[in-house]
Design a protein around this motif. Structure first.
Motif, mmCIF file in Angstrom:
data_model
loop_
_atom_site.group_PDB
_atom_site.id
_atom_site.type_symbol
_atom_site.label_atom_id
_atom_site.label_comp_id
_atom_site.label_asym_id
_atom_site.label_seq_id
_atom_site.Cartn_x
_atom_site.Cartn_y
_atom_site.Cartn_z
ATOM 1 N N ALA A 62 -4.629 9.377 3.557
ATOM 2 C CA ALA A 62 -5.338 9.290 4.832
ATOM 3 C C ALA A 62 -6.512 10.261 4.872
ATOM 4 C CB ALA A 62 -4.382 9.574 5.989
ATOM 5 N N ASP A 63 -6.341 11.445 4.273
ATOM 6 C CA ASP A 63 -7.413 12.444 4.279
ATOM 7 C C ASP A 63 -8.660 11.958 3.553
ATOM 8 O OD1 ASP A 63 -5.966 14.206 5.766
ATOM 9 O OD2 ASP A 63 -5.383 15.507 4.090
ATOM 10 N N ALA A 64 -8.476 11.033 2.607
ATOM 11 C CA ALA A 64 -9.624 10.501 1.872
ATOM 12 C C ALA A 64 -10.581 9.759 2.805
ATOM 13 C CB ALA A 64 -9.146 9.568 0.760
ATOM 14 N N TYR A 65 -10.051 9.266 3.938
ATOM 15 C CA TYR A 65 -10.866 8.515 4.894
ATOM 16 C C TYR A 65 -11.052 9.244 6.222
ATOM 17 C CZ TYR A 65 -10.242 4.419 1.884
ATOM 18 O OH TYR A 65 -10.259 3.547 0.828
ATOM 19 N N ARG A 66 -10.220 10.255 6.489
ATOM 20 C CA ARG A 66 -10.163 10.829 7.836
ATOM 21 C C ARG A 66 -11.491 11.381 8.331
ATOM 22 N NH1 ARG A 66 -8.690 16.031 9.467
ATOM 23 N NH2 ARG A 66 -7.771 16.538 7.446
ATOM 24 N N HIS A 67 -12.244 12.029 7.468
ATOM 25 C CA HIS A 67 -13.452 12.713 7.921
ATOM 26 C C HIS A 67 -14.596 11.741 8.244
ATOM 27 C CE1 HIS A 67 -11.613 16.564 7.219
ATOM 28 N NE2 HIS A 67 -11.292 16.198 5.990
ATOM 29 N N THR A 68 -14.432 10.493 7.902
ATOM 30 C CA THR A 68 -15.436 9.489 8.283
ATOM 31 C C THR A 68 -14.826 8.427 9.186
ATOM 32 O OG1 THR A 68 -14.946 8.198 6.274
ATOM 33 C CG2 THR A 68 -16.747 9.817 6.147
ATOM 34 N N SER A 69 -13.591 8.651 9.636
ATOM 35 C CA SER A 69 -12.889 7.663 10.443
ATOM 36 C C SER A 69 -12.451 8.256 11.777
ATOM 37 C CB SER A 69 -11.652 7.140 9.694
ATOM 38 O OG SER A 69 -10.821 6.411 10.555
ATOM 39 N N ASN A 82 -5.434 6.854 -3.489
ATOM 40 C CA ASN A 82 -6.491 6.086 -2.837
ATOM 41 C C ASN A 82 -6.559 4.683 -3.441
ATOM 42 O OD1 ASN A 82 -8.652 5.445 -1.207
ATOM 43 N ND2 ASN A 82 -10.155 6.569 -2.425
ATOM 44 N N PRO A 83 -5.532 3.837 -3.178
ATOM 45 C CA PRO A 83 -5.535 2.498 -3.775
ATOM 46 C C PRO A 83 -6.676 1.650 -3.242
ATOM 47 C CG PRO A 83 -3.824 2.660 -2.100
ATOM 48 C CD PRO A 83 -4.376 4.044 -2.300
ATOM 49 N N SER A 84 -7.243 0.826 -4.100
ATOM 50 C CA SER A 84 -8.321 -0.073 -3.691
ATOM 51 C C SER A 84 -7.724 -1.334 -3.081
ATOM 52 C CB SER A 84 -9.171 -0.448 -4.899
ATOM 53 O OG SER A 84 -8.400 -1.211 -5.820
ATOM 54 N N ALA A 85 -8.589 -2.130 -2.461
ATOM 55 C CA ALA A 85 -8.139 -3.413 -1.911
ATOM 56 C C ALA A 85 -7.585 -4.295 -3.021
ATOM 57 C CB ALA A 85 -9.303 -4.105 -1.199
ATOM 58 N N GLU A 86 -8.209 -4.220 -4.203
ATOM 59 C CA GLU A 86 -7.724 -5.001 -5.340
ATOM 60 C C GLU A 86 -6.322 -4.565 -5.746
ATOM 61 O OE1 GLU A 86 -10.634 -3.553 -5.114
ATOM 62 O OE2 GLU A 86 -12.189 -5.066 -5.493
ATOM 63 N N ASP A 87 -6.085 -3.239 -5.760
ATOM 64 C CA ASP A 87 -4.757 -2.721 -6.108
ATOM 65 C C ASP A 87 -3.704 -3.241 -5.130
ATOM 66 O OD1 ASP A 87 -5.831 -1.190 -8.184
ATOM 67 O OD2 ASP A 87 -6.121 0.563 -6.895
ATOM 68 N N VAL A 88 -4.041 -3.147 -3.850
ATOM 69 C CA VAL A 88 -3.095 -3.562 -2.819
ATOM 70 C C VAL A 88 -2.833 -5.063 -2.903
ATOM 71 C CG1 VAL A 88 -2.694 -3.731 -0.330
ATOM 72 C CG2 VAL A 88 -3.729 -1.665 -1.287
ATOM 73 N N ALA A 127 0.830 -1.205 0.000
ATOM 74 C CA ALA A 127 0.000 0.000 0.000
ATOM 75 C C ALA A 127 0.863 1.252 0.000
ATOM 76 C CB ALA A 127 -0.933 -0.011 1.219
ATOM 77 N N LEU A 128 1.932 1.258 0.778
ATOM 78 C CA LEU A 128 2.831 2.414 0.817
ATOM 79 C C LEU A 128 3.493 2.631 -0.536
ATOM 80 C CD1 LEU A 128 4.528 1.933 4.318
ATOM 81 C CD2 LEU A 128 2.830 3.648 3.676
#
Length: 207
Positions: free
Chosen positions: A113-120, A37-43, A27-28
């Motif tokens: 991280a910001d892509a998820y931060r506001h809902t996490s 914003n990699p997807s689970a499939e990408d990772v 992922a890194l």
């Protein structure tokens, strides 16, 4: 639990930790290459594991991003060194140079991280903790004359924040060198203005 069962469980835990390390590294890599914003499939593809393994180890992408932030923060902290200077202005200059270098390294991961931060809540708590840590570090360097002037303190805190660097590098599309120049120039102006406001001797340039 007999010895055989215990050894099996211990083996599964070790394999799980290895899988987590592989997934985090993958992922890194993706984020550092520009996939914010990699997807689970990408990772999973990069890690050469199944998508199911990614979710078994982390539950969801929010948890994975949380671990990525932890890992990058750990790496950055491992390079921290005491200040070489003894006067506050030189220490502030060192802090500024170190932070800007850190921000540049951290930039793609912060955007991820910001892509998820506001809902996490987890990522938000991590973000708030980093801000508090950076604020504390800044306050430990600045003299009482500035700490007692909220306007100057908040301006310096804003100038030496992740968001300012991101705005200059991403939204304003400045090069790393130009972004540094903007921040160094503004810092010099702030310190000069503070010296004039207090009647102190001209402050040392931080450029």
């Amino acid at each position: 639990m007999n010895i055989h069962t215990h050894n099996e469980a211990d083996g599964r835990r070790r394999r799980g930790l290895v899988s987590q390390d592989i997934i985090i590294a993958a992922a890194l890599e993706l984020v550092s290459e520009g996939n914010v914003n990699p997807s689970a499939e990408d990772v999973a593809e990069r890690a050469k594991l199944s998508k199911g393994t990614v979710f078994r180890q982390f539950g969801n992408m929010e948890q994975l991003h949380s671990r990525m932030v932890v890992e990058i923060t750990r790496r950055l902290r491992s390079t921290a060194q005491p200040f070489q200077s003894t006067d506050w202005q030189s220490q502030l200059q060192e802090m500024m140079a170190r932070r800007l270098t850190m921000f540049e390294v951290f930039l793609p991961f912060k955007r991820a991280a910001d892509a998820y931060r506001h809902t996490s809540p987890t990522l938000q708590a991590s973000h708030s903790s980093r801000l508090a840590e950076m604020r504390s570090g800044l306050e430990s360097v600045l003299p009482p004359a500035i700490l007692k002037k909220p306007t100057f303190l908040e301006a310096i805190d804003l100038l030496l924040g992740h968001e300012t660097w991101q705005r200059l590098r991403i939204e304003q599309n400045l090069s790393e060198a130009d972004a540094r120049g903007v921040i160094e120039t503004l810092m010099s102006l702030l310190l000069s203005a503070h010296g004039e406001a207090t009647g102190a001797s001209p402050t040392k340039s931080v450029t």
